[in-house]
Design a protein around this motif. Sequence first.
Motif, PDB file in Angstrom:
ATOM      1  N   ILE A   1      54.674  33.542  40.329  1.00  0.00           N
ATOM      2  CA  ILE A   1      54.240  32.578  41.349  1.00  0.00           C
ATOM      3  C   ILE A   1      55.472  31.784  41.771  1.00  0.00           C
ATOM      4  O   ILE A   1      56.132  31.175  40.924  1.00  0.00           O
ATOM      5  CB  ILE A   1      53.176  31.615  40.776  1.00  0.00           C
TER       6      ILE A   1
ATOM      7  N   SER B   1      40.096  33.726  37.746  1.00  0.00           N
ATOM      8  CA  SER B   1      40.897  32.860  36.873  1.00  0.00           C
ATOM      9  C   SER B   1      40.093  32.125  35.818  1.00  0.00           C
ATOM     10  O   SER B   1      40.671  31.593  34.882  1.00  0.00           O
ATOM     11  CB  SER B   1      41.623  31.791  37.697  1.00  0.00           C
TER      12      SER B   1
ATOM     13  N   MET C   1      51.227  35.191  47.726  1.00  0.00           N
ATOM     14  CA  MET C   1      49.891  34.618  47.879  1.00  0.00           C
ATOM     15  C   MET C   1      49.681  34.318  49.369  1.00  0.00           C
ATOM     16  O   MET C   1      50.480  34.741  50.201  1.00  0.00           O
ATOM     17  CB  MET C   1      49.766  33.343  47.020  1.00  0.00           C
ATOM     18  N   SER C   2      48.618  33.606  49.710  1.00  0.00           N
ATOM     19  CA  SER C   2      48.323  33.387  51.134  1.00  0.00           C
ATOM     20  C   SER C   2      49.520  32.788  51.879  1.00  0.00           C
ATOM     21  O   SER C   2      49.780  33.141  53.022  1.00  0.00           O
ATOM     22  CB  SER C   2      47.121  32.449  51.279  1.00  0.00           C
TER      23      SER C   2
ATOM     24  N   ILE D   1      43.807  36.606  36.318  1.00  0.00           N
ATOM     25  CA  ILE D   1      45.082  36.050  36.795  1.00  0.00           C
ATOM     26  C   ILE D   1      45.309  34.608  36.359  1.00  0.00           C
ATOM     27  O   ILE D   1      46.299  33.988  36.749  1.00  0.00           O
ATOM     28  CB  ILE D   1      45.194  36.149  38.348  1.00  0.00           C
TER      29      ILE D   1
ATOM     30  N   VAL E   1      41.571  37.367  45.736  1.00  0.00           N
ATOM     31  CA  VAL E   1      41.370  36.353  44.692  1.00  0.00           C
ATOM     32  C   VAL E   1      40.087  35.572  44.994  1.00  0.00           C
ATOM     33  O   VAL E   1      40.034  34.754  45.902  1.00  0.00           O
ATOM     34  CB  VAL E   1      42.582  35.410  44.593  1.00  0.00           C
TER      35      VAL E   1
ATOM     36  N   ARG F   1      48.376  38.770  46.015  1.00  0.00           N
ATOM     37  CA  ARG F   1      47.139  38.136  45.519  1.00  0.00           C
ATOM     38  C   ARG F   1      46.695  37.083  46.530  1.00  0.00           C
ATOM     39  O   ARG F   1      47.250  36.002  46.597  1.00  0.00           O
ATOM     40  CB  ARG F   1      47.398  37.477  44.160  1.00  0.00           C
ATOM     41  N   ILE F   2      45.679  37.441  47.318  1.00  0.00           N
ATOM     42  CA  ILE F   2      45.315  36.579  48.440  1.00  0.00           C
ATOM     43  C   ILE F   2      43.923  35.981  48.228  1.00  0.00           C
ATOM     44  O   ILE F   2      42.935  36.699  48.107  1.00  0.00           O
ATOM     45  CB  ILE F   2      45.331  37.383  49.765  1.00  0.00           C
ATOM     46  N   GLY F   3      43.862  34.650  48.200  1.00  0.00           N
ATOM     47  CA  GLY F   3      42.596  33.958  48.032  1.00  0.00           C
ATOM     48  C   GLY F   3      42.155  33.258  49.298  1.00  0.00           C
ATOM     49  O   GLY F   3      41.308  33.752  50.056  1.00  0.00           O
ATOM     50  N   SER F   4      42.748  32.094  49.572  1.00  0.00           N
ATOM     51  CA  SER F   4      42.261  31.249  50.665  1.00  0.00           C
ATOM     52  C   SER F   4      42.325  31.920  52.037  1.00  0.00           C
ATOM     53  O   SER F   4      41.482  31.658  52.891  1.00  0.00           O
ATOM     54  CB  SER F   4      42.990  29.906  50.667  1.00  0.00           C
TER      55      SER F   4
ATOM     56  N   LYS G   1      38.257  33.665  42.814  1.00  0.00           N
ATOM     57  CA  LYS G   1      37.933  32.561  41.900  1.00  0.00           C
ATOM     58  C   LYS G   1      37.279  31.411  42.654  1.00  0.00           C
ATOM     59  O   LYS G   1      37.670  31.120  43.786  1.00  0.00           O
ATOM     60  CB  LYS G   1      39.203  32.058  41.210  1.00  0.00           C
TER      61      LYS G   1
ATOM     62  N   ARG H   1      39.491  26.601  48.722  1.00  0.00           N
ATOM     63  CA  ARG H   1      38.647  26.433  47.535  1.00  0.00           C
ATOM     64  C   ARG H   1      38.291  24.965  47.339  1.00  0.00           C
ATOM     65  O   ARG H   1      39.102  24.093  47.577  1.00  0.00           O
ATOM     66  CB  ARG H   1      39.375  26.946  46.285  1.00  0.00           C
TER      67      ARG H   1
ATOM     68  N   MET I   1      54.108  39.696  37.009  1.00  0.00           N
ATOM     69  CA  MET I   1      53.496  38.805  38.013  1.00  0.00           C
ATOM     70  C   MET I   1      54.297  37.518  38.059  1.00  0.00           C
ATOM     71  O   MET I   1      54.767  37.022  37.030  1.00  0.00           O
ATOM     72  CB  MET I   1      52.044  38.509  37.621  1.00  0.00           C
TER      73      MET I   1
HETATM   74  C1  PLP Z   1      44.506  31.172  43.076  1.00  0.00           C
HETATM   75  C2  PLP Z   1      45.602  32.142  42.869  1.00  0.00           C
HETATM   76  C3  PLP Z   1      46.059  32.960  43.924  1.00  0.00           C
HETATM   77  C4  PLP Z   1      45.524  32.892  45.347  1.00  0.00           C
HETATM   78  O1  PLP Z   1      46.118  31.822  46.021  1.00  0.00           O
HETATM   79  P1  PLP Z   1      45.897  31.604  47.603  1.00  0.00           P
HETATM   80  O2  PLP Z   1      46.987  30.649  47.945  1.00  0.00           O
HETATM   81  O3  PLP Z   1      44.539  31.036  47.779  1.00  0.00           O
HETATM   82  O4  PLP Z   1      46.065  32.908  48.270  1.00  0.00           O
HETATM   83  C5  PLP Z   1      47.033  33.887  43.638  1.00  0.00           C
HETATM   84  N1  PLP Z   1      47.563  34.007  42.402  1.00  0.00           N
HETATM   85  C6  PLP Z   1      47.163  33.241  41.369  1.00  0.00           C
HETATM   86  C7  PLP Z   1      47.782  33.429  40.030  1.00  0.00           C
HETATM   87  C8  PLP Z   1      46.180  32.277  41.575  1.00  0.00           C
HETATM   88  O5  PLP Z   1      45.793  31.507  40.537  1.00  0.00           O
END
Ligand code: PLP
Length: 239
Positions: A166, A57, A204-205, A82, A34, A220-223, A36, A229, A164
């Motif tokens: 959360i 996003s 996620m993370s 996403i 991820v 879905r891994i961002g941070s 974004k 961010r 999907m």
């Molecule tokens: C930002 C986001 C993520 C990533 O989140 P992290 O906690 O940074 O891994 C995953 N899924 C969605 C839908 C997001 O908006």
Amino acid sequence: MSTIQENILQIREQIKEFALLSNRKPEDITLLAVSKTKPISDIQEAYDAGQRIFGESYIQEAAQKIEYFRSAGHSDIKWHFIGPIQSNKTKTIAENFDVVQSLDRIKIAKRLNEQRPENLRPLEVLIQVNISNEPQKSGISIAELPALIAEVHNCPRLILKGFMGIATDTTDSQKISKEFNILYEIFKEAKITYPQIDILSMGMSGDLGQAITAGSTMVRIGSAIFGARNYPNKGIPTS
Ligand SMILES: *Cc1c(COP(=O)(O)O)cnc(C)c1O
């Protein structure tokens, strides 16, 4: 090796460990990076580490990044949208993305279907389900889900690939697991009627372990890859 590359290796290792712990095959779990709010140079580093699937996003920011990598000849990247979808953004999404993970309304399905360009393959979609049951969260309610599934099924320019979700942002790990289990049941049930469904995007993370244990096929891994961010859930970065 760069930090981003190290982080990707580490996440891949974690995915493997969690998969083996729950008797699953690591290769059945796809890593979506991820990106974004993160700059093109970060995506390039991840690309150099072998990462080919990215999640975005914010539509304007995403369109610029996609354009950059297409013109650079990196057409092997798959872009997943996403974020929350506003009606006036569906055209840009339909024209630029390979997969949309955050479909949660019939109206948006109709627009994406109409606006997906004929020269592209049908748009792959995941329906975002509100498993945390927080009214302010995106995602369709479980009660309204069957009607949206039926609508997507009737859209020739869309392919329903899965779901999907959360989980609630909480330290209560049992609550998180319970929510992921609910989505896994929905996924399993829907596959019986729609055999093309093969993506369950959850984790996620902060909760990838629980997600994999519950049957996730895409995290879905961002941070944990790119670092924290500056713009957690809103705004479009200017740089
Ligand atoms: C930002 C986001 C993520 C990533 O989140 P992290 O906690 O940074 O891994 C995953 N899924 C969605 C839908 C997001 O908006």
